[in-house]
Design an enzyme around this catalytic site. Structure first.
Site, PDB file in Angstrom:
ATOM      1  N   ASN B 204       0.803  -1.224   0.000  1.00 43.05           N
ATOM      2  CA  ASN B 204       0.000   0.000   0.000  1.00 43.05           C
ATOM      3  C   ASN B 204       0.840   1.279   0.000  1.00 43.05           C
ATOM      4  O   ASN B 204       0.317   2.373   0.140  1.00 43.05           O
ATOM      5  CB  ASN B 204      -0.980  -0.006   1.184  1.00 43.05           C
ATOM      6  CG  ASN B 204      -0.264  -0.057   2.509  1.00 43.05           C
ATOM      7  OD1 ASN B 204       0.942  -0.266   2.560  1.00 43.05           O
ATOM      8  ND2 ASN B 204      -0.988   0.118   3.588  1.00 43.05           N
ATOM      9  N   PHE B 206       2.982   4.353  -1.471  1.00 40.18           N
ATOM     10  CA  PHE B 206       2.945   5.086  -2.730  1.00 40.18           C
ATOM     11  C   PHE B 206       3.483   6.489  -2.575  1.00 40.18           C
ATOM     12  O   PHE B 206       3.710   6.964  -1.454  1.00 40.18           O
ATOM     13  CB  PHE B 206       1.518   5.135  -3.291  1.00 40.18           C
ATOM     14  CG  PHE B 206       0.524   5.822  -2.390  1.00 40.18           C
ATOM     15  CD1 PHE B 206       0.474   7.204  -2.307  1.00 40.18           C
ATOM     16  CD2 PHE B 206      -0.365   5.085  -1.620  1.00 40.18           C
ATOM     17  CE1 PHE B 206      -0.436   7.844  -1.475  1.00 40.18           C
ATOM     18  CE2 PHE B 206      -1.279   5.718  -0.785  1.00 40.18           C
ATOM     19  CZ  PHE B 206      -1.313   7.101  -0.713  1.00 40.18           C
ATOM     20  N   GLU B 208       2.441  10.228  -4.278  1.00 33.20           N
ATOM     21  CA  GLU B 208       1.338  10.754  -5.073  1.00 33.20           C
ATOM     22  C   GLU B 208       1.439  12.268  -5.254  1.00 33.20           C
ATOM     23  O   GLU B 208       1.718  12.995  -4.304  1.00 33.20           O
ATOM     24  CB  GLU B 208       0.028  10.397  -4.349  1.00 33.20           C
ATOM     25  CG  GLU B 208      -1.223  10.531  -5.171  1.00 33.20           C
ATOM     26  CD  GLU B 208      -2.384   9.719  -4.557  1.00 33.20           C
ATOM     27  OE1 GLU B 208      -2.605   8.573  -5.001  1.00 33.20           O
ATOM     28  OE2 GLU B 208      -3.039  10.219  -3.643  1.00 33.20           O
ATOM     29  N   PRO B 379      -3.718   9.483   4.407  1.00 32.88           N
ATOM     30  CA  PRO B 379      -3.669   9.055   3.008  1.00 32.88           C
ATOM     31  C   PRO B 379      -4.891   8.208   2.669  1.00 32.88           C
ATOM     32  O   PRO B 379      -5.371   7.443   3.504  1.00 32.88           O
ATOM     33  CB  PRO B 379      -2.399   8.206   2.950  1.00 32.88           C
ATOM     34  CG  PRO B 379      -2.232   7.676   4.327  1.00 32.88           C
ATOM     35  CD  PRO B 379      -2.810   8.710   5.252  1.00 32.88           C
ATOM     36  N   GLY B 380      -5.396   8.354   1.459  1.00 34.67           N
ATOM     37  CA  GLY B 380      -6.479   7.473   1.010  1.00 34.67           C
ATOM     38  C   GLY B 380      -5.872   6.267   0.338  1.00 34.67           C
ATOM     39  O   GLY B 380      -4.672   6.016   0.432  1.00 34.67           O
ATOM     40  N   MET B 382      -5.027   4.199  -3.260  1.00 34.29           N
ATOM     41  CA  MET B 382      -4.480   4.653  -4.534  1.00 34.29           C
ATOM     42  C   MET B 382      -5.499   5.490  -5.325  1.00 34.29           C
ATOM     43  O   MET B 382      -6.586   5.022  -5.638  1.00 34.29           O
ATOM     44  CB  MET B 382      -4.095   3.403  -5.313  1.00 34.29           C
ATOM     45  CG  MET B 382      -3.858   3.584  -6.774  1.00 34.29           C
ATOM     46  SD  MET B 382      -3.355   2.007  -7.483  1.00 34.29           S
ATOM     47  CE  MET B 382      -4.920   1.206  -7.790  1.00 34.29           C
ATOM     48  N   HIS B 405      -5.959   6.744  10.571  1.00 35.56           N
ATOM     49  CA  HIS B 405      -4.723   6.805   9.765  1.00 35.56           C
ATOM     50  C   HIS B 405      -4.949   6.651   8.272  1.00 35.56           C
ATOM     51  O   HIS B 405      -4.049   6.849   7.478  1.00 35.56           O
ATOM     52  CB  HIS B 405      -3.714   5.767  10.250  1.00 35.56           C
ATOM     53  CG  HIS B 405      -3.858   4.414   9.604  1.00 35.56           C
ATOM     54  ND1 HIS B 405      -5.004   3.668   9.653  1.00 35.56           N
ATOM     55  CD2 HIS B 405      -2.978   3.675   8.880  1.00 35.56           C
ATOM     56  CE1 HIS B 405      -4.836   2.530   9.014  1.00 35.56           C
ATOM     57  NE2 HIS B 405      -3.620   2.504   8.530  1.00 35.56           N
ATOM     58  N   GLY B 406      -6.145   6.255   7.862  1.00 38.52           N
ATOM     59  CA  GLY B 406      -6.339   6.055   6.423  1.00 38.52           C
ATOM     60  C   GLY B 406      -7.698   5.475   6.154  1.00 38.52           C
ATOM     61  O   GLY B 406      -8.622   5.647   6.953  1.00 38.52           O
ATOM     62  N   LYS B 481       3.662   3.554  -7.570  1.00 38.24           N
ATOM     63  CA  LYS B 481       3.491   2.484  -6.584  1.00 38.24           C
ATOM     64  C   LYS B 481       4.547   1.405  -6.777  1.00 38.24           C
ATOM     65  O   LYS B 481       5.100   1.262  -7.847  1.00 38.24           O
ATOM     66  CB  LYS B 481       2.105   1.841  -6.761  1.00 38.24           C
ATOM     67  CG  LYS B 481       1.001   2.643  -6.122  1.00 38.24           C
ATOM     68  CD  LYS B 481      -0.282   1.864  -6.045  1.00 38.24           C
ATOM     69  CE  LYS B 481      -0.281   0.872  -4.924  1.00 38.24           C
ATOM     70  NZ  LYS B 481      -0.687   1.434  -3.652  1.00 38.24           N
TER      71      LYS B 481
END
Lengths: 138, 482
Positions: B204, B206, B208, B379-380, B382, B405-406, B481
């Site tokens: 997970n 990445f 961005e 963070p979301g 992707m 956290h996400g 990613k």
């Protein structure tokens, strides 16, 4: 005989492994790990590595054994094609793996297995069949 | 779903109680919404919240955030505080990827400055930043240097020329927790870490390129240097193989000595050691090393991001103004001060898939954020984008200064693979205006957006519950990613 089967588990990967004997079960478990990581037909058995692992019972032994097997790749970039178990009882396993160093130009990594977990780990057996169950963090 | 079925009792619109049963020492509290509770289905994480409540020295509650889902031992999204004398520390309460976390880098660029260059930027970032399974960095650390990384964290990277002193000011704990002792790390962990510093990793993780789409709190946004249409970069990575090995080593060690704890554990993955014991102290010192490694890692990834932007856009650093807004970790155990029953106490806070969210005025915050509260980066999945929140007083009193956290997974990786079969994920993302490059095809399929909980819903819960405040929402433009 089928050597292993993959099952689904939330964010992770579960594996059921089979063998006629305890040694068979452990060598099939090592085989399964590398069968998931890479394409085994591309691995040449060029080198061998010894594995000696201890545990406090079959389940603990299986987890410790697979931690060692996984470290071959995660720590040493070594890909194993086959695993041979020479000695095994409930608290100790001695084996050998054969394979070669990971070469990014020849080998494809299908899946990363990050760790072996103790979650729902199980080993049971009948006179004919040994079955093991392990969940990996991927 | 009835309360009996879930074992949960609704307190208010944002909180559910896991009542005390059996050997639980404290009750559990889950921050969530009707919708998220329903979506949880048969997920066993509420039971894990109850399991954590069995551990000695736990203070007040076993907590879980709305992005909660099943994890090893502790649920992901779990928060638990332990007393230093009677309490324990557990590698399963931190997670395998020690100091997995993220940092947000703001720029002076607006959307129209990069609209036509996103493809080029993504391609160049993909080239300059090592990513993917077992990826190796450009460095092969000598043993002496690696020890410095483990003690000094992000500062080591800055000393080597990766970034500036200013970056450290806006990093949680200035990019290094105290108490790190490289002697407590195994040779294997050191070996795994030697060639992976400065790599993004897989799964997970990445990097961005995003644009600020919405501002919710103008004052806090101004303090954080955020404005609408501004371009920013979010980096999500952790301590790579080194952190995994530290967790693996200490988990095995603690499982081996499980019988010495003097109380029964409901799950072997909760293996732990008393904070006052040599084993507990050793883990804390080893964990600190992995945490510091992760900060050095993210600092390096940010440095190459800056270099890439300079090169691709042919603009000097001053014009790009790439500034580290903040860096947070969301897998860690830390010694922090809280008031318990009217007395100030140092506690060991486990945050496993949870983010620190300190309130305005907290001394740990850099001067420019003292009024607004700590920036919290969520963070979301992707391509979803992300949120910037601010820490609150309520988080400090209710959740030991913690928030979500996400997005949190709802689909297993295999389910996601099935759901994405036959689909061209890269093209789907492109149709939504997001450029994606990934080193592994499998990763993309496993990380499809529908595999995750709705980020808006998760963030909405923590905002309504008052354990953090919405500041801004960012939308994804391009993503690399592993």
């Amino acid at each position: 005989m089928e050597r292993y089967r993959v099952f689904d588990h939330t964010a992770d990967l579960g594996m059921e492994i089979y063998g006629r004997t305890a040694g068979d079960l452990f060598s099939n478990a090592a085989f399964a790990v590398f069968d998931i990581i890479t394409d085994l037909s591309q691995i040449r058995p060029r080198e061998t590595r010894d594995i000696v692992v201890e545990g406090s019972g079959w389940e603990d032994l299986l987890v410790n054994f697979l931690r060692e097997v996984l470290y071959l790749f995660n720590g040493d970039s070594f890909l194993s094609k086959e695993c041979f178990v020479s000695e095994i009882d409930e608290v100790r396993v001695v084996g050998k793996v054969s394979g070669e160093q990971f070469d990014p130009f020849r080998h494809r990594i299908h899946k990363e297995i990050k760790a072996v977990t103790y979650h729902q780990v199980m080993v049971r057996h009948t006179p004919e069949l040994w079955t093991g169950k392990v969940i990996f963090d991927v | 779903m009835s309360e009996q079925m879930t074992g949960l009792k609704k307190i208010d619109d944002c909180r559910w109680m896991v009542s005390m049963t059996g050997g639980m020492r404290v009750p559990g509290i889950i921050y969530s919404s009707e919708k998220l509770i329903k979506e949880m289905g048969a997920d066993e994480s509420p039971k894990q919240v109850a399991n954590v409540a069995h551990l000695p020295g736990i203070v007040k509650f076993s907590l879980a955030m709305p992005d909660m889902h099943w994890g090893y031992g502790f649920p992901i999204g779990g928060v638990a505080a332990f007393d230093l004398e009677e309490g324990i520390i557990s590698p399963g309460g931190v997670g395998y990827d020690i100091n997995c976390g993220c940092r947000l880098v703001t720029t002076r660029l607006a959307l129209e400055d990069v609209r036509d260059r996103v493809q080029d930027l993504v391609r160049a970032l993909f080239q300059n930043i090592p990513a993917g399974v077992g990826s190796k960095g450009v460095l092969k650390l000598a043993a002496r240097d690696q020890k410095k990384v483990l003690i000094d964290g992000a500062k080591w990277a800055v000393d080597q020329g990766y970034g500036t002193q200013e970056d450290l000011e806006t990093t949680e704990d200035r990019g290094a927790v105290k108490g790190a002792d490289p002697e407590k790390i195994s040779a294997r962990a050191l070996e795994r870490g030697r060639e992976q510093l400065g790599t993004l990793g897989s799964g997970n993780h990445f990097l961005e390129i995003e644009v600020v789409e919405e501002i919710f709190d103008a004052d806090a946004a101004a303090a954080f240097g955020l404005e609408r249409d501004q371009v920013a970069v979010l980096i999500h990575s952790g301590s790579r193989g080194l952190g995994y090995q530290v967790c693996d080593d200490y988990l095995a060690l603690m499982v081996k000595h499980i019988g010495e704890l003097g109380f029964p554990l409901p799950d072997r993955q909760l293996a732990c050691a008393y904070l006052s014991s040599p084993r507990g102290k050793d883990y804390l010192a080893a964990m600190a090393c992995a945490a510091n490694y992760a900060w050095a890692n993210r600092q390096m990834l940010m440095h190459w991001t800056r270099e890439t932007f300079e090169k691709v856009l042919r603009k000097p650093p001053r014009e790009l103004g790439m500034k580290l807004l903040y860096d947070v970790c969301h897998n860690i155990a830390k010694l922090e001060q809280f008031v318990v029953d009217g007395k100030e106490k140092t506690l060991c806070i486990h945050r496993k898939g949870a983010t620190r969210a300190f309130p305005p005025g907290h001394p740990a915050l850099p001067g420019q954020y003292r009024k607004a509260g700590q920036p919290v980066l969520i963070p979301g999945d992707m391509g979803t984008g992300s949120y910037v929140l601010a820490g609150t007083e309520r988080a400090f009193t209710e959740t030991f200064g913690s928030t979500c956290h996400g997005a949190g997974r709802v689909m297993s990786r295999t389910q996601a693979m099935k759901a994405s079969k036959g689909r061209a994920i890269t093209r789907e993302m492109a149709e939504r205006g997001i450029v994606i490059m990934a080193s592994g095809k499998g990763t993309l399929s496993e990380e499809i957006p529908e595999a995750y909980k709705n980020l808006d819903e998760v963030v909405d819960v923590v905002h309504r519950a008052g354990i953090s405040r919405k500041v801004a929402k960012l939308r994804a433009l391009g993503c690399i990613k592993g």
